[in-house]
Structures are given as C-alpha cells and as structure tokens.
Design an enzyme around this catalytic site. Structure first.
Site, short mmCIF file in Angstrom:
data_model
loop_
_atom_site.label_atom_id
_atom_site.label_comp_id
_atom_site.label_asym_id
_atom_site.label_seq_id
_atom_site.Cartn_x
_atom_site.Cartn_y
_atom_site.Cartn_z
N CYS A 77 39.08 33.56 36.28
CA CYS A 77 39.91 34.41 35.43
C CYS A 77 39.89 34.05 33.94
CB CYS A 77 41.35 34.40 35.93
SG CYS A 77 41.55 35.11 37.57
N HIS A 131 44.64 35.62 30.65
CA HIS A 131 44.99 34.88 31.86
C HIS A 131 46.34 34.18 31.72
CE1 HIS A 131 44.67 32.55 35.49
NE2 HIS A 131 44.85 31.43 34.82
N ASP A 335 37.42 41.32 36.05
CA ASP A 335 36.99 40.07 35.41
C ASP A 335 35.89 39.35 36.18
OD1 ASP A 335 38.79 39.46 37.45
OD2 ASP A 335 40.03 38.12 36.24
#
Length: 546
Positions: A77, A131, A335
């Site tokens: 991420c 994130h 992602d």
C-alpha cells in the site's frame, strides 16, 4: 485532448497580446474524480472475469478507456501510493515499506493533489487515498470533507456481528498483554456477512461523505474546479460486506485458483507464507488453505468487490445529478493486485504478474468516439497517472515526475507505446506483508514455524550466499515487464553495481501464468533484458509525435 489543447492555445494566445477573451468564451477546466481501490486485482467483468458482478465499473469502461496492462511500482500500500501520488518511483522516494511517511523523507516534493491545488483547484478527499495516517492534510488538500448528519456505527474492529467483535477484542487483548499494541497481532476474522446498510461499513459511509462533499462544492457556486479523491478500503482485508453483496454469488459456481504451485525454479524468496491472511481469526497458522475455506475466502473477496462497485455507481450517479459529469475526468485505479491462492499464496507483496498488474481505467468528457469502450494493451504504470491528469487539465508538468503521460492513448489506444514497466519488492518471504522485517511478536506467535520453513528453503537454494541480515534487510527484487517477458533480478540494495544473487525470467507468450523460470536456459536473453532493466524507466519511454 482537443478541448484541453484549445484551452492551452488560448492561454498562449492571450499571453502574447491577443484580445481579452470573454468569460463565456473561456472553456472551464475539467474536474477530476480520482477513485482509489485497495488490493483490487483485475477481477472485474470488464477484465474478463466470468464471476465478478461489477456493472458500474463495467459501464464506466464501456464508455471510457480500459488499460489491460497497467502495473504498480511496488505491490504494497504505502510504497505504491507514495509513488503514484508524488509521481516518483520507490527508489526515488525511499519508501519501500508501510511505516515511513514520505514527507519525512521528501518534505518538499509536490504531490498530485497539491499540484492541482497550486493551480486553482479545490482539492478534497474521502476514504483511503494515501496510506493510513499519512494523509498529507496540510499540503495536498484545500478543503475538509462534508460532515454527515448520520454517524457511522463504531463497531469494534469494524465488525457488525457481535461474535466477530468478541473474537477481535479477545485476540487483541491477549496479544496486547504480551507484546503491546502491535499492528497485525490479535486480529479478528478475515470476513463478515452482515445484514446492515452500506454505510455501516467504512466504504459505504465514505461514499456518502464524498457525495455530500460534491454537493457542497456545487452549492458554493464559485465555479472553482475540483479534484475529488474517493478511496475504498475494500477489497483489502477484512472482507466485511453487507449480505446483499454476498448474495450476488452462488458459492458452488466460484472457481478457485488453478495454478497453485510456486514457479518451477523460481526464487525461494519470491513468495511469502500468506502472512496477512494467516493472522486472521479462523485461518490456520500453517499448512494449506483447504478448498472449502478457499472458496469462502474468494466469495468474501468478490462480495467486497461488488460492494465497492455499487458505491462507485452511487458516486457517478451523483456526478450526473449535479450536472458535473460532462466536465469531469474519472480515473479509477488499484494500488496493486492480490493472490487468491495463485502460486499457493494469499495476499499481495510479490514481484509477480498477479500482484503487480492492476485495474486502471479513465473516462473523459471529450474522448473520441472511436476510443470509447476500447481496451489498450499498452504498458502503462501507476506513476504515469500524475503526468496524465496534469496534461489533461492543461497544467504545467513538474520537473520531478518519473512517469509518462498516457493522454495520447486516449486519442489512439493502439499506438506504439513504452517498452517496459518496472516494479520492485524487498524479500517478501522474510518480511511482514507491510514489507518491514518481522517483529519479535510475529516470530513468536504466528510465524515461527513458517519462517523456519522459508529460511530452510532459501538456504537450500542459495547455499553459501545465505546471510540472514542480507536476506531480511537488504535484498530487493527488481522486476521489469516487457511486451513478452517478466524479468526479476534479486540484488543487494546496498550494492547496485554488483552481480545479482538470483534471476528469474518468465515468458508470457508461452507461460502467462509464470509457472517456470527459464532464466537458466536463456543466458543471452537474460543479459539483454538486464541491460534494459539497468537502463531504467527513462530508456523505456516512447517519443510521442506531435
């Protein structure tokens, strides 16, 4: 695009002394709806999935352009999002795990929404764009999202069902007593099916916030263009979705992964032990995931995908209801991908196709009719989104960008494009799924026996090269995807000019599932591809004819 090219030429003309244009003659700058989806592999109807129920994303693709070969820069991420949001690759950002904030490393880098903000855009988000806590509130965003009159229920662990809440709280408390509050220790179940409204879970609630924010901006009436980010947590674990999305699927018809073995001759450090899934309550700490549980897990994943798809449908409907659709660019991306038992792995965090290939689609108001509904096989990367949106909005390109705008593909999806896409990942076998080295709590609880197995496998393959500090802390796999091949070169990150410790090569023409490493039988080809890898992303760019 012609509309934005006209806008740019108009600016140039009047800067050179032309007559002042009237307000009615100046085309408005396009809005941007920037939709992020976490952990979504191309498991969508528009990507050929025979099982996924995703009518809203399928409809968007049918009116826009779908990229069939889009790749993230790292299949985890924070590194992926730090890269695409700054327009710089992981080797430049220095972000290769989930716990370092990109501003601590690059305090002055200009992010994508920050660039739009500096050029007169209202920028705002709801949900997960960056994130975790690294939301860059001060620099990236000019506006706070709307506040809803209805509050989202505060369920322990995010679970609506009491039995799941209790499992989460019991597990968390036991781990906290021994190790403190360490993320990943003491988790609840991997999935939940509950008869609750969409907004009772985070993605549904954040969608309502985004819609309310859109309506607020429209009501402001100041004609300021907006950059609106809407980020979905699903289908990231835990797969907690309203029951109606589970009910879209017949479990008996859900196919399981067919290629479940590690690549023959592949890197022993190339795959992990499904760490992210195994910390969940009800999932075995070791051994195979049996077919019954595998089918339930995939069912849960698919339900989460359909849940997200429904929220995207609501967001796009709100765009239309407010009259904003016809001046808004819509970009949807994930992602990174996700192994659903593929290669025997559950999770992201590898250098292989299944983890690095992502869904990516774009819709613009003035796309040529001949491009709508098309699929481009051009190699594109998430780091390309920053320059693409900047170009489409008629904004100047910052100097630090390390991607290439794919705006020309909207005019001609089949044109010749760049020759390679690049990804990387530090040793996934000896790191947590967040790409950081395993902490002591992990070693003593979930992963002690698993790590012993993994280390033995690596030692048997690597022989005298084995060194725990090197393999845990400094080994990096650098991957390059070309038209035909995937090359993965495993190197000591501290010694970029040294020979690699191990090389993998997969022929996608003969072996699209990456089942056999053929590097050992193709030395000349490996050397040629290594030269291209060493030449880097700059050498893969294509010169676009004006």
């Amino acid at each position: 695009m012609k509309h934005y090219l006209l806008f740019s030429l108009s600016v140039l003309f009047f800067a050179c002394g032309g007559d002042q244009a009237t307000e009615a003659e100046q085309p408005s700058r396009p809005n941007v709806l920037f939709i992020a989806i976490d952990d979504l592999r191309p498991e969508l109807g528009c990507y050929g999935s025979e099982i996924a129920v995703t009518p809203n994303l399928d409809a968007l693709a049918a009116g826009g352009l779908l990229f069939n070969r889009a790749y993230c820069q790292q299949a985890i991420c924070s590194p992926s999002r730090a890269s695409l949001m700054t327009g710089a690759r992981p080797e430049s950002t220095g972000i290769i795990e989930n716990y370092t904030y990109f501003r601590d490393v690059l305090p002055d880098i200009v992010t994508l929404p920050q660039h739009f903000r500096a050029n007169g855009y209202e920028t705002v988000y709801s949900g997960k764009i960056y994130h975790g806590r690294f939301t860059d509130e001060e620099k990236s965003w000019s506006r706070k999202p709307a506040k809803l009159a209805v509050e989202r229920p505060q369920y322990p662990g995010g679970y609506a069902l009491k039995e799941n809440q209790e499992a989460y709280l019991t597990n968390k408390e036991a781990m906290k007593k021994k190790y403190g509050d360490v993320y990943g220790l003491g988790m609840g179940p991997a999935y939940e099916k509950a008869d609750v409204p969409d907004y009772h879970y985070g993605d549904g609630y954040n969608t309502e916030v985004a819609i309310a924010t859109l309506r607020e901006m429209v009501a402001d009436g100041n004609d300021q263009p907006f950059f609106l980010g809407l980020g979905f947590h699903h289908p990231h674990l835990n797969w907690t979705s309203p029951a109606k999305y589970w009910d879209l699927y017949d479990p008996a018809e859900i196919p399981l992964a067919e290629l479940t073995n590690a690549p023959e001759g592949g890197a022993a450090m190339g795959l992990h032990a499904s760490f992210e899934l195994r910390v969940r309550d009800g999932v075995p700490d070791g051994g195979e995931i049996d077919p019954e549980l595998s089918r339930t897990l995939k069912h849960a994943y698919l339900a989460a995908v359909s849940y997200v798809d429904a929220q995207i449908g609501k967001m796009i409907a709100a765009l239309e209801e407010t009259g904003m659709r016809e001046n808004t660019i819509i970009m949807v991306w994930s992602d990174h991908g996700w192994h659903l038992g593929d290669m025997g792995v559950w999770g992201k965090a590898t250098n292989y196709e299944i983890a690095t290939r992502v869904p990516l689609m774009i819709w613009t108001p003035d796309m040529p009719a001949g491009s709508r509904g098309k699929t481009s096989d051009a190699l594109v990367e998430l780091v390309d989104m920053y320059p693409t949106l900047t170009e489409l909005a008629g904004l100047p390109l910052p100097d630090h960008l390390e991607g290439q705008s794919f705006a020309p593909l909207l005019e001609n999806p089949g044109q010749q494009w760049k020759t390679a896409a690049f990804s990387q990942y530090p040793n996934p076998a000896l790191r947590e799924w967040a790409a950081n080295p395993l902490n002591q709590g992990m070693r003593e609880t979930y992963f002690g026996p698993l790590i012993e197995e993994v280390e033995e496998r690596i030692q048997n393959q690597q022989g005298n090269v084995w060194n725990r500090d090197l393999f845990e802390n400094h080994l990096m796999g650098y991957a390059m995807r070309t038209e035909r091949y995937r090359l993965v070169v495993w190197k000591d990150r501290r010694k970029p000019d040294a020979a690699p410790l191990f090389v993998e090569l997969y022929d996608h023409q003969a072996d699209p599932g990456e089942t056999k490493n053929i590097a050992g039988d193709n030395g000349e080809l490996v050397n040629e591809l290594r030269q291209r890898l060493n030449a880097g992303w700059q050498a893969s760019r294509v010169e676009v004819q004006p």
